[in-house]
Structures are given as structure tokens and as C-alpha cells.
Design an enzyme around this catalytic site. Structure first.
Site, PDB file in Angstrom:
ATOM      1  N   HIS A  31       1.009  -1.300  -0.186  1.00 11.78           N
ATOM      2  CA  HIS A  31      -0.235  -0.160   0.094  1.00 11.78           C
ATOM      3  C   HIS A  31       0.918   1.402  -0.471  1.00 11.78           C
ATOM      4  CE1 HIS A  31      -3.675   2.371   1.495  1.00 11.78           C
ATOM      5  NE2 HIS A  31      -2.583   3.167   2.131  1.00 11.78           N
ATOM      6  N   HIS A  87       1.422   5.481  -0.754  1.00 12.54           N
ATOM      7  CA  HIS A  87       0.710   6.622  -2.114  1.00 12.54           C
ATOM      8  C   HIS A  87       2.301   7.621  -2.035  1.00 12.54           C
ATOM      9  CE1 HIS A  87      -3.255   7.269   1.771  1.00 12.54           C
ATOM     10  NE2 HIS A  87      -2.112   5.749   1.782  1.00 12.54           N
ATOM     11  N   CYS A 134      -3.644  10.843   4.023  1.00  9.59           N
ATOM     12  CA  CYS A 134      -3.832  10.305   5.422  1.00  9.59           C
ATOM     13  C   CYS A 134      -3.664  11.324   6.280  1.00  9.59           C
ATOM     14  CB  CYS A 134      -2.011   9.934   5.474  1.00  9.59           C
ATOM     15  SG  CYS A 134      -1.702   9.307   7.027  1.00  9.59           S
ATOM     16  N   ASN A 151      -2.930   7.172  -2.203  1.00  9.31           N
ATOM     17  CA  ASN A 151      -2.443   5.652  -2.553  1.00  9.31           C
ATOM     18  C   ASN A 151      -2.425   6.542  -4.131  1.00  9.31           C
ATOM     19  OD1 ASN A 151      -2.156   3.394  -2.112  1.00  9.31           O
ATOM     20  ND2 ASN A 151      -4.036   2.837  -2.349  1.00  9.31           N
TER      21      ASN A 151
END
Length: 156
Positions: A60, A62, A93, A102
Site C-alpha cells: 500500500h 501513497h 493520510c 494512494n
């Protein structure tokens, strides 16, 4: 971590191993603030994969510093096959000021197609959806692929 800085991959591996022992079927390793680099991403996967089968790891990333695709490629080359992404790069975030969303799904699909990896996802349809979603938000998609492929069709 926006508060503590770099986290030792051995500590992440320790937590991942504990989650694995509890029966978690998938452990997603996230850089939700987008500070990571490909070398750090690969080191993290290597450390965790020494304790948890790589087939149960997900990534995951960003894109705060524009490293998400490079990080993704690094972990794909290490055997990770499960990744998170978001249409147009939506997200952020809440505990890290300035953090971007993301990695954009359109950008991931374009990269995978260039690697000869078939996903079965219609990239043109996804680009259209991305433009529609961002029109609702009053802005342009964060995805470079969405911008490139949709610029003529969705010029504002």
C-alpha cells in the site's frame, strides 16, 4: 511514521509475524504517508518475507513524493502480487499533513500492461470513471495516465 521517522524493518517483521501467527490471511505493508523509496520498500519486503510467506503480503503506497510506482515495482520484483490502489489517486493520510493519496489505479494498470501483465481491467473505462469522480470533486485526477488519456475527452 510522521512522528517517529523511519521504522526498523525488523520491528515491522516482528509485528507481521505476530499477525501471521494469529491467522491473518493477508498482511498489507503500508506507506500511507508516502515517504518510502524503492530501496526501503524492497528492504522491508525482504525483512518481512523472512518471517511471513511473501504470498500473504500486500503493498500500500501513497504518492506524496512521487515514489509510489517505483516502490510498487520494487516489491513486485520481490514477489508481492497484491497491491492497493485508488481511482485517480484519491485519498490522503489524516495524520500526515501534505500526504497524497494512494497510488493511482490507472497508473498501476498502465505500468502492468507495459510489463505484459494482463489484469482484465478496461483502462479506458477506468479513466472515464476517474474523470467523472474528480469532476464531482471539482478538480482533475491525480493520475498521470488519466490526465494523458482523458485530456482530450474531458477537457474543461
Amino acid at each position: 511514521c510522521p512522528y517517529d521517522g523511519d521504522i526498523d524493518p525488523a520491528k515491522v517483521a516482528e509485528v507481521a509475524a505476530a499477525l501471521d501467527a494469529m491467522g491473518c490471511y493477508e498482511i498489507s505493508l503500508g506507506d500511507s504517508v508516502g515517504f518510502g523509496t524503492p530501496v526501503k520498500a524492497r528492504a522491508l519486503i525482504d525483512a518481512v518475507a523472512a518471517r511471513v510467506p511473501v504470498a500473504r503480503l500486500a503493498a500500500h503506497f501513497h504518492d506524496t513524493y512521487g515514489q509510489a510506482l517505483a516502490n510498487l515495482l520494487a516489491v513486485l520484483e520481490s514477489g508481492v502480487a497484491i497491491v492497493d490502489s485508488s481511482v485517480g489517486g484519491l485519498g490522503g493520510c489524516p495524520y500526515a499533513k501534505g500526504a497524497k493519496g494512494n497510488v493511482a489505479t490507472e497508473d498501476v494498470l498502465y505500468m502492468l500492461a507495459g510489463m505484459g501483465i494482463e489484469t482484465g481491467v478496461d483502462l479506458d473505462a477506468l479513466v472515464d470513471i476517474s474523470w467523472w469522480i474528480f469532476a464531482q470533486l471539482g478538480r482533475r485526477p491525480n493520475s498521470r495516465v488519466a490526465q494523458a488519456l482523458g485530456a482530450k475527452r474531458h477537457a474543461a
